[in-house]
Scaffold this active site. Structure first.
Site, short mmCIF file in Angstrom:
data_model
loop_
_atom_site.label_atom_id
_atom_site.label_comp_id
_atom_site.label_asym_id
_atom_site.label_seq_id
_atom_site.Cartn_x
_atom_site.Cartn_y
_atom_site.Cartn_z
N CYS A 114 0.81 -1.22 0.00
CA CYS A 114 0.00 0.00 0.00
C CYS A 114 0.85 1.27 0.00
CB CYS A 114 -0.95 0.01 1.19
SG CYS A 114 -2.12 -1.34 1.15
N HIS A 251 -3.48 7.41 2.16
CA HIS A 251 -3.82 6.07 1.66
C HIS A 251 -5.21 5.73 2.18
CE1 HIS A 251 -3.94 1.95 0.72
NE2 HIS A 251 -3.74 1.51 1.96
N ASN A 281 -10.02 -0.21 -0.51
CA ASN A 281 -8.56 -0.08 -0.45
C ASN A 281 -7.98 -0.59 -1.76
OD1 ASN A 281 -5.82 -0.30 0.04
ND2 ASN A 281 -6.04 -1.26 2.04
#
Ligand code: UT7
Length: 324
Positions: A114, A251, A281
């Site tokens: 990520c 994020h 996500n």
């Protein structure tokens, strides 16, 4: 005077198919209420059969090049953050390079889960500032739907597919914090946490692709502290603060993690760009997707100071400050 990596344009791409929480509730023992309450996610996008990471990346790259109004042939560096490459090798970045008809410069992938976009930004910035490359495409692209265990309710409700890209150019700037471009980047990792978020397969271990596994509570427990710590480093390095930034593009893993970080850092919630509700996500793609949305809808403007941050598998985490 100093060389800065200035963002010339941004682009993004989301697959057409929307997967709602209600649909997920028919697949696993979950509910719209649980997912929204615990994560803030309402829906996510899922790549079509046969649509691979480089396809998503290519769409985003073309959009970024159009936004920047530059010829693809002027790009001499392509860095692509992904944990879901088309193949083990070659790099997905070279498929994008070929798709754009570029035969010069360098193209490679980076794998920081990520944190891929923030890691990529740091690498691109370093390569542009040395003078080795002049104009770069930085892409975050993922098809996490392909590595999810669709019978595991603790993970399959969290992730989505998508891609975002920016074009960066080496430009002479006065060398002040009022410069346009990347002002600072800070990267961290701590492999002691590697078993808290991982994929249980790989070429060297199982010769299979594997599925994403996560001890969500453990990731959650560390996330806010790690994020705020590295953001404080970025503030210290530049003299910027929660008050002086114009936008926070975090994020997008979980709305509760974003809210916790915003609260701890003292950032005005009105400055936060949120996409997790609609994208879930998307790992390395989440920051450029959110950045692209903020630019496209007119919130993020030239001259704005933007704070980026990410945290994910490894653990890896990082932050950057960029003046648009
Ligand atoms: O990009 C970085 C990567 N990932 C992250 O940042 C994710 C970090 N972690 C999280 O976001 C959260 O930990 C989750 C959203 C994954 C989970 O939220 P939580 O508040 O930590 O819930 P939990 O894991 O403590 O689970 C609470 C309960 C459990 O049931 P019991 O044991 O209390 O009976 C779970 O089995 O919720 C259950 N549960 C679910 N229930 C309905 C777990 N997943 C689901 C689900 N639907 N999808």
């Amino acid at each position: 005077m100093t060389i800065r990596s200035v963002i010339l344009g941004a682009g993004c791409y989301l697959p057409q198919r929307i997967l709602t929480n209600a649909e997920l509730a028919k697949m696993v023992d979950t509910s719209d209420e649980w997912i929204v309450q615990r994560t803030g996610i309402h829906q996510r996008r899922i790549a079509a059969a046969g649509e691979v990471t480089s396809d998503l990346a290519l769409h985003a790259a073309r959009a970024a090049l159009a936004d920047a109004k530059v010829d693809p042939k002027s790009i001499d560096l392509i860095v692509l953050g992904t944990s879901t490459p088309d193949n083990t090798f070659p790099a997905t970045a070279v498929s994008v390079q070929a798709g754009l008809g570029i035969t010069q410069g360098a193209a490679f992938d980076i794998q920081a889960v990520c944190s891929g976009f923030v890691y990529g930004l740091s690498i691109v910035d370093a390569l542009l500032r040395t003078g080795a490359h002049k104009r770069a495409l930085l892409i975050g692209a993922e098809t996490f739907s392909r590595i999810l265990d669709w019978t595991d309710r603790t993970t399959c409700v969290l992730f989505g597919d998508g891609a975002g890209a920016v074009v960066l150019e080496a430009q002479e700037q006065p060398g002040a914090m009022t410069d346009r471009g990347v002002l600072t980047t800070h990267l961290r990792s701590d492999g002691q946490h590697k078993n808290k978020l991982y994929v249980d397969g790989g070429p060297s271990s199982t010769q299979t692709v594997g599925h994403l596994r996560m001890i969500g509570k453990e990731v959650f427990r560390h996330a806010v502290a790690m994020i705020t710590d590295v953001v404080e480093d970025a503030f210290k390095a530049t003299g910027a603060s929660a008050k002086t930034i114009d936008w926070f593009v975090p994020h997008q893993a979980n709305k509760r993690i974003i809210d916790g970080s915003v609260h701890k850092l003292g950032i005005d919630p009105a400055k936060v760009v949120i996409t997790v509700d609609r994208h879930g996500n998307t790992s390395a793609a989440s920051i450029p997707l959110a950045l692209c949305e903020g630019i496209a809808d007119g919130r993020i403007k030239r001259g704005d100071l933007v704070l980026l941050e990410a945290m994910g598998g490894g653990f890896t985490w990082g932050a950057a400050l960029v003046r648009m």
